[in-house]
Design an enzyme around this catalytic site. Structure first.
Site, PDB file in Angstrom:
ATOM      1  N   CYS A 112      -3.476  97.007   8.696  1.00 55.18           N
ATOM      2  CA  CYS A 112      -4.876  97.825   7.932  1.00 55.18           C
ATOM      3  C   CYS A 112      -4.847  97.640   6.704  1.00 55.18           C
ATOM      4  O   CYS A 112      -4.974  98.799   6.157  1.00 55.18           O
ATOM      5  CB  CYS A 112      -5.206  99.232   8.490  1.00 55.18           C
ATOM      6  SG  CYS A 112      -7.106  99.499   8.155  1.00 55.18           S
ATOM      7  N   CYS A 153      -7.101 101.132   4.743  1.00 54.45           N
ATOM      8  CA  CYS A 153      -6.182 102.100   5.612  1.00 54.45           C
ATOM      9  C   CYS A 153      -4.870 102.422   4.346  1.00 54.45           C
ATOM     10  O   CYS A 153      -5.079 103.537   4.230  1.00 54.45           O
ATOM     11  CB  CYS A 153      -5.286 102.843   6.990  1.00 54.45           C
ATOM     12  SG  CYS A 153      -6.505 101.923   7.966  1.00 54.45           S
ATOM     13  N   ASP A 154      -3.879 101.019   4.288  1.00 53.33           N
ATOM     14  CA  ASP A 154      -3.343 101.201   3.690  1.00 53.33           C
ATOM     15  C   ASP A 154      -2.993 100.416   2.578  1.00 53.33           C
ATOM     16  O   ASP A 154      -1.721 100.445   1.521  1.00 53.33           O
ATOM     17  CB  ASP A 154      -1.746 100.833   4.034  1.00 53.33           C
ATOM     18  CG  ASP A 154      -1.850 101.339   5.625  1.00 53.33           C
ATOM     19  OD1 ASP A 154      -1.678 102.629   6.019  1.00 53.33           O
ATOM     20  OD2 ASP A 154      -1.437 100.604   6.474  1.00 53.33           O
TER      21      ASP A 154
END
Ligand code: NDP
Length: 318
Positions: free
Chosen positions: A137, A140-141
């Protein structure tokens, strides 16, 4: 009604684009749908960035914003959203029984919109380093990759999108693709090729992720299928963008699935078991679509599923 013996007209599994569109339609038909949000609330759009091809947004819209708006729209008309995950479904007789933790929810119609989840390479070293430099992701990261050299794996639109997105943070992005040709659309591919921070390696596979002992990704060992060359790329992050697996495990034995686990549908949204349709159960979105997999097609089939559920209940005199 207490939750112990809950009986619903319509339960929708999944809160991505398909599920929420079904919820909007079902709620507007006064079916008071219950949406079980599952492990990945909001589905794939909630972890994507700019969606440029959803009609009605000439400048594009952020995936999470689109999903949040859909949720609000569904709730406004009376849909109920619940954080819960289906473990088992019993669809052999109506009302259908859905096992959710210790609870069994019964429903007269079921709309399966459980989507698909990110795929992994399956290397033991990759699995050991998930959360320690290995991620599926970028949204997300990506931030954690600030100032670092990173790799993105894949050759489709997702890989291009993630590589481009990650140039905001990383000093260098190496896009690694196992084949000669890319599946990505031309526009995305051209943007990626043109980006000064992105380097592309074709015909190359990841053999191992390095840094398991240190619990921190230190690099990846690569194998060039064309030249036979083995090399090490010193990256601190590896982002996987190699497609998705349908979330239909709970329906194995209950519904006809294809060889890759997608729910087979007939006339768009009708499901079957051993070739016989199951009245009152429908599937929509990516859990049944290996061909288009777009937000707009997921929304379209979500709408169809809700309309069929409404028709079915009407025919039953409800
Ligand atoms: P795709 O199935 O299109 O591409 C998956 C890629 O991963 C392929 O290049 C494939 O390689 C590679 N791959 C698969 N398994 C492995 C493996 N085990 N090891 C290494 N590589 C592997 O998936 P996407 O997620 O990219 O896209 C899905 C759909 O969503 C598409 O229809 C796409 O157009 C759409 N999409 C649209 C976007 C947009 O318009 N903004 C953004 C993102 C997705 P190979 O080619 O060799 O099989």
């Amino acid at each position: 009604m207490s939750r112990e013996n809950e009986l619903r007209d319509t339960v929708i599994l999944g809160s991505g684009c398909a599920g929420l569109t079904a919820a909007i339609y079902a709620a507007r038909s006064n079916l008071k749908p219950l949406v079980l949000e599952g492990h990945e609330p909001g589905g794939q759009l909630s972890i994507t960035t700019l969606v440029e091809n959803f009609p009605g947004w000439p400048e594009g819209v952020q995936g999470p914003e689109l999903i949040e708006n859909m949720k609000k729209q569904a709730v406004r008309f009376g849909a109920e959203l619940r954080m819960a995950h289906l473990t088992k479904a019993d669809l052999c007789s109506s009302p259908f029984k859905l096992h959710v933790g210790q609870q069994v929810i019964q429903t007269r119609t079921l709309i399966i919109a459980s989507g698909a989840s990110a795929r992994w390479l399956g290397l033991p070293s990759e699995q050991a380093l998930i959360g320690f430099g290995v991620s599926s992701c970028a949204t997300c990261d990506g931030f954690f990759a600030s100032g670092k050299e990173i790799a993105v794996i894949g050759g489709g639109d997702s890989a291009m999108e993630e590589a481009l997105f990650l140039t905001r943070f990383a000093t260098k992005v190496t896009l690694i693709h196992r084949s000669e040709n890319f599946r990505a659309s031309r526009i995305m591919l051209e943007r990626t090729i043109a980006h000064p921070k992105i380097e592309m390696l074709k015909n190359t596979v990841v053999e191992e992720c390095l840094g398991v002992a240190e619990k921190e990704l230190k690099g990846i060992r690569l194998f060039n299928k064309k030249t036979g060359e083995i090399s090490t790329l010193p990256v601190s992050f590896m982002f996987l963008a190699i497609g998705h697996t349908p979330n239909a495990r709970a329906f194995q034995g209950e519904l006809d699935l294809d060889a890759d686990g997608y729910i087979k549908t007939h006339d768009n949204v009708f499901v079957s078991i051993r070739g016989n349709r199951i009245p009152g159960v429908y599937a929509c979105g990516d859990v049944q679509d290996r061909r288009y997999r777009q937000a707009i097609t997921a929304a379209g089939t979500g709408c169809m599923a809700a309309l069929e559920a409404e028709r079915f209940l009407e025919e039953q005199g409800r």
